[in-house]
Design an enzyme around this catalytic site. Structure first.
Site, mmCIF file in Angstrom:
data_model
loop_
_atom_site.group_PDB
_atom_site.id
_atom_site.type_symbol
_atom_site.label_atom_id
_atom_site.label_comp_id
_atom_site.label_asym_id
_atom_site.label_seq_id
_atom_site.Cartn_x
_atom_site.Cartn_y
_atom_site.Cartn_z
ATOM 1 N N LYS A 1 0.799 -1.238 0.269
ATOM 2 C CA LYS A 1 -0.106 -0.091 -0.101
ATOM 3 C C LYS A 1 0.692 1.132 0.026
ATOM 4 O O LYS A 1 0.460 2.490 -0.330
ATOM 5 C CB LYS A 1 -0.911 -0.010 1.203
ATOM 6 N N GLY A 2 2.016 1.033 0.466
ATOM 7 C CA GLY A 2 2.881 2.501 0.658
ATOM 8 C C GLY A 2 2.989 3.174 -0.291
ATOM 9 O O GLY A 2 3.174 4.490 -0.064
ATOM 10 N N GLU B 1 7.555 2.045 -6.003
ATOM 11 C CA GLU B 1 7.885 1.910 -4.609
ATOM 12 C C GLU B 1 8.035 3.117 -3.821
ATOM 13 O O GLU B 1 8.614 4.135 -4.180
ATOM 14 C CB GLU B 1 9.237 1.081 -4.473
ATOM 15 N N ASP B 2 7.632 3.196 -2.734
ATOM 16 C CA ASP B 2 7.813 4.214 -1.466
ATOM 17 C C ASP B 2 9.089 4.004 -0.882
ATOM 18 O O ASP B 2 9.791 5.052 -0.784
ATOM 19 C CB ASP B 2 6.678 4.363 -0.385
ATOM 20 N N ASP C 1 14.237 -1.065 1.431
ATOM 21 C CA ASP C 1 15.005 -1.033 2.690
ATOM 22 C C ASP C 1 16.164 -2.291 2.612
ATOM 23 O O ASP C 1 17.181 -1.778 1.917
ATOM 24 C CB ASP C 1 14.009 -1.422 3.680
ATOM 25 N N LYS D 1 17.043 3.500 1.752
ATOM 26 C CA LYS D 1 17.952 3.259 2.984
ATOM 27 C C LYS D 1 19.016 2.366 2.426
ATOM 28 O O LYS D 1 19.268 1.180 2.601
ATOM 29 C CB LYS D 1 17.224 2.671 3.922
ATOM 30 N N PHE E 1 13.130 4.631 11.916
ATOM 31 C CA PHE E 1 11.942 4.304 11.337
ATOM 32 C C PHE E 1 11.145 5.520 10.840
ATOM 33 O O PHE E 1 11.468 6.751 11.439
ATOM 34 C CB PHE E 1 11.109 4.060 12.702
ATOM 35 N N ARG F 1 -0.272 6.734 7.591
ATOM 36 C CA ARG F 1 -0.044 6.967 6.149
ATOM 37 C C ARG F 1 -0.426 8.070 5.564
ATOM 38 O O ARG F 1 0.065 8.637 4.646
ATOM 39 C CB ARG F 1 -0.801 5.794 5.518
HETATM 40 C C1 PRP Z 1 7.623 -1.825 2.515
HETATM 41 C C2 PRP Z 1 8.026 -0.933 1.210
HETATM 42 C C3 PRP Z 1 8.519 -1.973 0.518
HETATM 43 C C4 PRP Z 1 9.062 -2.884 1.408
HETATM 44 C C5 PRP Z 1 10.652 -2.514 1.440
HETATM 45 O O1 PRP Z 1 6.292 -2.313 2.343
HETATM 46 O O2 PRP Z 1 6.558 -0.443 0.768
HETATM 47 O O3 PRP Z 1 7.503 -2.699 -0.351
HETATM 48 O O4 PRP Z 1 8.466 -2.686 2.664
HETATM 49 O O5 PRP Z 1 11.097 -3.618 2.493
HETATM 50 P P1 PRP Z 1 12.618 -4.463 1.952
HETATM 51 O O6 PRP Z 1 13.114 -3.525 0.925
HETATM 52 O O7 PRP Z 1 13.209 -4.691 3.231
HETATM 53 O O8 PRP Z 1 11.920 -5.470 1.555
HETATM 54 P P2 PRP Z 1 5.590 -2.838 3.776
HETATM 55 O O9 PRP Z 1 5.768 -4.499 3.591
HETATM 56 O O10 PRP Z 1 5.545 -2.316 4.787
HETATM 57 O O11 PRP Z 1 3.827 -2.861 3.206
HETATM 58 P P3 PRP Z 1 2.904 -1.578 3.019
HETATM 59 O O12 PRP Z 1 3.783 -0.985 1.550
HETATM 60 O O13 PRP Z 1 1.746 -2.350 2.674
HETATM 61 O O14 PRP Z 1 3.018 -0.757 4.030
#
Ligand code: PRP
Length: 179
Positions: free
Chosen positions: A43-44, A99-100, A103, A131, A152, A165
């Site tokens: 969703k991000g 992507e938002d 990580d 990041k 965070f 959000r």
């Molecule tokens: C977040 C973000 C990426 C992922 C990044 O999504 O939107 O998809 O984490 O993490 P990574 O690089 O360590 O794999 P999240 O799983 O929090 O779901 P959301 O977008 O629904 O909040």
């Protein structure tokens, strides 16, 4: 007035808007009038995508994919489950994945390999935030808004425990929120 639990604003709404306009111009220039298929990762990425596409001057379609990675609250495991797949095939399309936040890179690595196997004409990645310190797998990022420190963060589509959000800015959280 900051939302409850917010420590510090990293990017104001105005700073986000300015950077997103720059990214959109770069994307509009690079694709030279080709039609693109913008794919948002729910969703991000939803808030970023909404602002970005309104500044991109190209013919486009928009689709969404939802993925969840198994793991604990703070660390993904790399085992990714597709919760909602795309509505349309990618074959022959110029796909721009939005992507938002990247990580560890594990979610995007899985998604990118999966989507690239569907035979798109081209495949590029655009993320608002990165990041780099946390990366576990290499990801070729084509468009990036900002690098951020390993903290965070919430807001502008990004959650902590599904909250925050809706904040119009991106901010760090007070440690007591996630301790
Ligand atoms: C977040 C973000 C990426 C992922 C990044 O999504 O939107 O998809 O984490 O993490 P990574 O690089 O360590 O794999 P999240 O799983 O929090 O779901 P959301 O977008 O629904 O909040």
């Amino acid at each position: 007035m900051l939302a409850d639990g917010v420590k510090e604003v990293l990017f104001t709404a105005e700073e986000l808007d300015a950077r997103i306009r720059e990214l959109a111009e770069e994307i509009s220039r690079d694709y030279e009038d080709s039609e693109i298929l913008v794919v948002g990762v729910l969703k991000g990425a939803n808030v970023f995508l909404s602002d970005l596409i309104r500044n991109i001057d190209l013919p486009m379609e928009v689709d969404f994919i939802a993925a969840s990675s198994y793991g604990n609250a703070t660390e993904s495991s790399g085992v990714v489950r597709i919760l909602k797949d795309l509505d349309y095939p990618l074959q022959g399309r110029h796909v721009l994945l939005i992507e938002d936040l990247i990580d560890t890179g594990l979610t995007l690595h899985y998604l990118a390999e999966n989507l690239k196997s569907r035979d798109p004409a081209s495949f590029r990645i655009c993320t608002l935030l990165d990041k780099p310190e946390r990366r576990k797998v290499d990801i070729d990022v084509d468009y990036k808004g900002f690098d951020i420190p390993d903290e965070f963060i919430v807001g502008y589509g990004i959650d902590y425990s599904q909250k925050y959000r809706n904040l119009p800015y991106i901010a760090t959280l007070k440690p007591e929120v996630y301790a």
